[in-house]
Design a protein around this motif. Structure first.
Motif, PDB file in Angstrom:
ATOM      1  N   GLY A 126      -0.450  -4.529  -5.059  1.00 47.69           N
ATOM      2  CA  GLY A 126      -1.819  -4.475  -4.548  1.00 47.69           C
ATOM      3  C   GLY A 126      -1.769  -4.314  -3.041  1.00 47.69           C
ATOM      4  N   ASN A 127      -2.910  -4.226  -2.397  1.00 50.49           N
ATOM      5  CA  ASN A 127      -2.897  -3.874  -0.983  1.00 50.49           C
ATOM      6  C   ASN A 127      -3.253  -5.012  -0.034  1.00 50.49           C
ATOM      7  OD1 ASN A 127      -1.946  -1.320  -1.335  1.00 50.49           O
ATOM      8  ND2 ASN A 127      -3.971  -0.409  -1.629  1.00 50.49           N
ATOM      9  N   SER A 128      -3.244  -6.232  -0.499  1.00 50.05           N
ATOM     10  CA  SER A 128      -3.610  -7.351   0.372  1.00 50.05           C
ATOM     11  C   SER A 128      -2.629  -7.530   1.535  1.00 50.05           C
ATOM     12  CB  SER A 128      -3.648  -8.653  -0.439  1.00 50.05           C
ATOM     13  OG  SER A 128      -3.641  -9.762   0.430  1.00 50.05           O
ATOM     14  N   MET A 170      -5.018   7.086  -6.562  1.00 49.43           N
ATOM     15  CA  MET A 170      -5.770   7.641  -5.436  1.00 49.43           C
ATOM     16  C   MET A 170      -7.245   7.709  -5.791  1.00 49.43           C
ATOM     17  SD  MET A 170      -5.947  11.364  -3.754  1.00 49.43           S
ATOM     18  CE  MET A 170      -7.580  11.563  -4.449  1.00 49.43           C
ATOM     19  N   ASN A 171      -7.982   6.679  -5.395  1.00 47.03           N
ATOM     20  CA  ASN A 171      -9.436   6.782  -5.546  1.00 47.03           C
ATOM     21  C   ASN A 171      -9.904   7.871  -4.596  1.00 47.03           C
ATOM     22  OD1 ASN A 171      -9.699   4.747  -7.351  1.00 47.03           O
ATOM     23  ND2 ASN A 171     -10.514   3.243  -5.914  1.00 47.03           N
ATOM     24  N   PRO A 172     -10.835   8.728  -5.021  1.00 45.83           N
ATOM     25  CA  PRO A 172     -11.288   9.789  -4.112  1.00 45.83           C
ATOM     26  C   PRO A 172     -11.763   9.239  -2.759  1.00 45.83           C
ATOM     27  CG  PRO A 172     -12.147  10.151  -6.309  1.00 45.83           C
ATOM     28  CD  PRO A 172     -11.445   8.836  -6.345  1.00 45.83           C
ATOM     29  N   PRO A 258     -13.527  -3.204 -13.243  1.00 45.85           N
ATOM     30  CA  PRO A 258     -12.193  -3.690 -12.891  1.00 45.85           C
ATOM     31  C   PRO A 258     -11.669  -2.959 -11.652  1.00 45.85           C
ATOM     32  CG  PRO A 258     -12.198  -2.578 -15.036  1.00 45.85           C
ATOM     33  CD  PRO A 258     -13.593  -2.585 -14.557  1.00 45.85           C
ATOM     34  N   THR A 259     -10.954  -3.679 -10.793  1.00 40.78           N
ATOM     35  CA  THR A 259     -10.351  -3.016  -9.630  1.00 40.78           C
ATOM     36  C   THR A 259      -9.180  -2.161 -10.104  1.00 40.78           C
ATOM     37  OG1 THR A 259      -8.753  -4.778  -9.279  1.00 40.78           O
ATOM     38  CG2 THR A 259     -10.873  -4.992  -8.136  1.00 40.78           C
ATOM     39  N   THR A 260      -8.740  -1.288  -9.221  1.00 35.91           N
ATOM     40  CA  THR A 260      -7.569  -0.469  -9.529  1.00 35.91           C
ATOM     41  C   THR A 260      -6.394  -1.360  -9.930  1.00 35.91           C
ATOM     42  OG1 THR A 260      -8.268   1.124  -7.864  1.00 35.91           O
ATOM     43  CG2 THR A 260      -5.989   1.252  -8.593  1.00 35.91           C
ATOM     44  N   LYS A 293      -5.022 -10.388   6.293  1.00 35.09           N
ATOM     45  CA  LYS A 293      -5.782  -9.130   6.380  1.00 35.09           C
ATOM     46  C   LYS A 293      -6.192  -8.673   4.975  1.00 35.09           C
ATOM     47  CE  LYS A 293      -4.506  -5.815   9.081  1.00 35.09           C
ATOM     48  NZ  LYS A 293      -3.623  -4.711   9.520  1.00 35.09           N
ATOM     49  N   TYR A 294      -7.310  -7.956   4.922  1.00 37.94           N
ATOM     50  CA  TYR A 294      -7.763  -7.441   3.626  1.00 37.94           C
ATOM     51  C   TYR A 294      -6.759  -6.434   3.070  1.00 37.94           C
ATOM     52  CZ  TYR A 294     -10.715  -5.267   0.101  1.00 37.94           C
ATOM     53  OH  TYR A 294     -11.201  -4.779  -1.082  1.00 37.94           O
ATOM     54  N   HIS A 295      -6.319  -5.524   3.925  1.00 39.75           N
ATOM     55  CA  HIS A 295      -5.265  -4.560   3.572  1.00 39.75           C
ATOM     56  C   HIS A 295      -4.076  -4.773   4.499  1.00 39.75           C
ATOM     57  CE1 HIS A 295      -8.100  -1.281   1.753  1.00 39.75           C
ATOM     58  NE2 HIS A 295      -7.708  -2.148   0.840  1.00 39.75           N
TER      59      HIS A 295
HETATM   60  N1  CTP Z   1      -6.178  -6.402  -3.865  1.00 44.92           N
HETATM   61  C1  CTP Z   1      -6.183  -7.801  -3.810  1.00 44.92           C
HETATM   62  N2  CTP Z   1      -6.488  -8.426  -2.640  1.00 44.92           N
HETATM   63  C2  CTP Z   1      -6.824  -7.731  -1.539  1.00 44.92           C
HETATM   64  C3  CTP Z   1      -6.839  -6.316  -1.580  1.00 44.92           C
HETATM   65  C4  CTP Z   1      -6.508  -5.688  -2.772  1.00 44.92           C
HETATM   66  O1  CTP Z   1      -5.905  -8.452  -4.804  1.00 44.92           O
HETATM   67  N3  CTP Z   1      -7.103  -8.374  -0.404  1.00 44.92           N
HETATM   68  C5  CTP Z   1      -5.781  -5.728  -5.112  1.00 44.92           C
HETATM   69  C6  CTP Z   1      -6.979  -5.293  -5.974  1.00 44.92           C
HETATM   70  O2  CTP Z   1      -6.635  -5.440  -7.327  1.00 44.92           O
HETATM   71  C7  CTP Z   1      -7.127  -3.828  -5.610  1.00 44.92           C
HETATM   72  C8  CTP Z   1      -5.689  -3.397  -5.356  1.00 44.92           C
HETATM   73  O3  CTP Z   1      -5.068  -4.547  -4.773  1.00 44.92           O
HETATM   74  O4  CTP Z   1      -7.657  -3.030  -6.644  1.00 44.92           O
HETATM   75  C9  CTP Z   1      -5.578  -2.200  -4.438  1.00 44.92           C
HETATM   76  O5  CTP Z   1      -6.271  -2.479  -3.233  1.00 44.92           O
HETATM   77  P1  CTP Z   1      -7.335  -1.473  -2.612  1.00 44.92           P
HETATM   78  O6  CTP Z   1      -6.701  -0.176  -2.349  1.00 44.92           O
HETATM   79  O7  CTP Z   1      -8.009  -2.186  -1.515  1.00 44.92           O
HETATM   80  O8  CTP Z   1      -8.382  -1.306  -3.760  1.00 44.92           O
HETATM   81  P2  CTP Z   1      -9.964  -1.264  -3.475  1.00 44.92           P
HETATM   82  O9  CTP Z   1     -10.283  -0.002  -2.788  1.00 44.92           O
HETATM   83  O10 CTP Z   1     -10.437  -2.492  -2.788  1.00 44.92           O
HETATM   84  O11 CTP Z   1     -10.539  -1.373  -4.874  1.00 44.92           O
HETATM   85  P3  CTP Z   1     -10.601  -0.193  -5.897  1.00 44.92           P
HETATM   86  O12 CTP Z   1      -9.664   0.864  -5.463  1.00 44.92           O
HETATM   87  O13 CTP Z   1     -10.199  -0.854  -7.163  1.00 44.92           O
HETATM   88  O14 CTP Z   1     -12.042   0.223  -5.826  1.00 44.92           O
END
Ligand code: CTP
Length: 337
Positions: A126-128, A170-172, A258-260, A293-295
């Motif tokens: 995931g991207n956290s 790859m979400n658009p 559901p998230t990716t 950080k979020y990402h």
């Molecule tokens: N994730 C997480 N905590 C975060 C960021 C992401 O657990 N702080 C997980 C989520 O399951 C997310 C995945 O990592 O779907 C990929 O992150 P991201 O690219 O940020 O996905 P989003 O764009 O937030 O969500 P999605 O693509 O599902 O719309």
């Protein structure tokens, strides 16, 4: 016993800005975690809810549940099933349609990229920002199949996130968020470099989910064909989302979108024996109350999509944590040994 107990409340919280992370301590300590083989198999072959025992043979109910999700089929629409000009209704915008373009048609796989595939251990990354300073790169790269999300960069973060990529989503919207909607040659080149670096892995593009991504999917398809990029494109089936939602509903976890990350975990239960999750931590503080950080790779903030966001990441996390505690998957939310 190997009973699956996953209870999520249907909290409407989008992201948690409180000290929720305190409640989410991952116990037992990772060194004590043991894979529960019986449970993994049970999840793969017959998902049963609380209080129900898995019967010896396949009951009608179990067969119905199995029908929910078929990774081999749902990972991508195949060439044989569509032709250029076909009309598709977007999953989230049922009133909007798209036509299957010649380019999209050309990029549809002939056979499923997961055909007859089974892996001993898989990593879903995931991207956290919790990945930063985790030192998990080597551990992640040691898995037989590594799934990443949304073209997240790896080179500059290799020590923490690794490099190996077997499938990347790859979400658009990523084209807008991370590649400035390809406004000029520099951004097009940047995306092209990232795609070339995938080097034969699977590029998974949810093209039929929301109408907002229409042009972006077409741009990427065009780029791949024009520059003969070596990726194996996959476009998830129209039923994947319903299948995954149904799969979790069976366990009383109500997830609208559901998230990716959760989509990938759910798919992986079908073709991976042991599943390890990294970078799943939807909270602004870590277990020691330090900011996260979020990402790991950009400056997006928690709640950037505000209340409009359809995801309920903390709810998903709760379900995943419960599976971690039962040994069905392993969540790593700190440093790797
Ligand atoms: N994730 C997480 N905590 C975060 C960021 C992401 O657990 N702080 C997980 C989520 O399951 C997310 C995945 O990592 O779907 C990929 O992150 P991201 O690219 O940020 O996905 P989003 O764009 O937030 O969500 P999605 O693509 O599902 O719309």
């Amino acid at each position: 016993g190997a009973e699956v107990v996953i209870n999520g409340s249907s909290s409407p919280a989008v992201v948690d800005r409180s000290n929720e992370s305190i409640k989410h301590n991952i116990q037992p300590a990772s060194s004590k975690w043991r894979h529960n083989q019986t449970l993994s198999l049970r999840i793969r072959y017959c998902w049963v809810g609380k209080g129900q025992l898995a019967p010896q043979g396949l009951s009608l109910r179990m067969k119905q549940i199995l029908k929910f999700l078929d990774a081999e089929k749902d990972i991508s629409v195949l060439k044989g099933t569509l032709k250029p000009g076909d009309i598709i209704h977007y999953i989230f915008d049922r009133d909007s349609t798209m036509n299957v373009s010649q380019n999209l048609y050309e990029l549809l796989p002939r056979t499923s990229p997961l055909k007859n595939k089974h892996f001993g251990t898989c990593a879903i990354v995931g991207n956290s920002g919790v990945l930063l300073n985790s030192g998990c790169g080597q551990e992640i790269d040691a898995h037989s199949f590594v799934i990443r999300c949304n073209l997240a960069p790896v080179q500059e973060y290799a020590r923490d996130v690794g490099l190996k990529t077997d499938l990347v989503t790859m979400n658009p919207s990523v084209i807008q968020r991370a590649f400035e909607d390809l406004v000029n040659a520099t951004w097009r080149e940047k995306l092209l470099q990232r795609l070339h670096s995938l080097n034969g892995s699977i590029l998974w593009i949810p093209a039929f989910m929301a109408r907002g991504g229409k042009e972006r999917v077409e741009w990427v398809n065009e780029l791949i064909l024009k520059h003969h990029v070596n990726v194996r494109t996959a476009y998830p089936s129209l039923r994947l989302l319903h299948a995954v939602r149904g799969y979790w509903l069976t366990n009383k976890v109500h997830i609208k979108r559901p998230t990716t990350g959760l989509l990938m975990y759910t798919l992986a239960t079908r073709f991976c024996n042991q599943i390890y999750l990294y970078g799943f931590w939807p909270f602004p503080l870590d277990q020691n109350q330090n900011p996260v950080k979020y990402h790991y790779y950009d400056s997006l903030k928690y709640g950037y999509t505000s209340q409009a966001s359809p995801h309920t990441m903390p709810l998903e996390f709760k379900a995943l944590k419960s599976l971690h505690e039962q040994g069905a998957l392993k969540l790593t939310v700190g440093q790797c040994d």
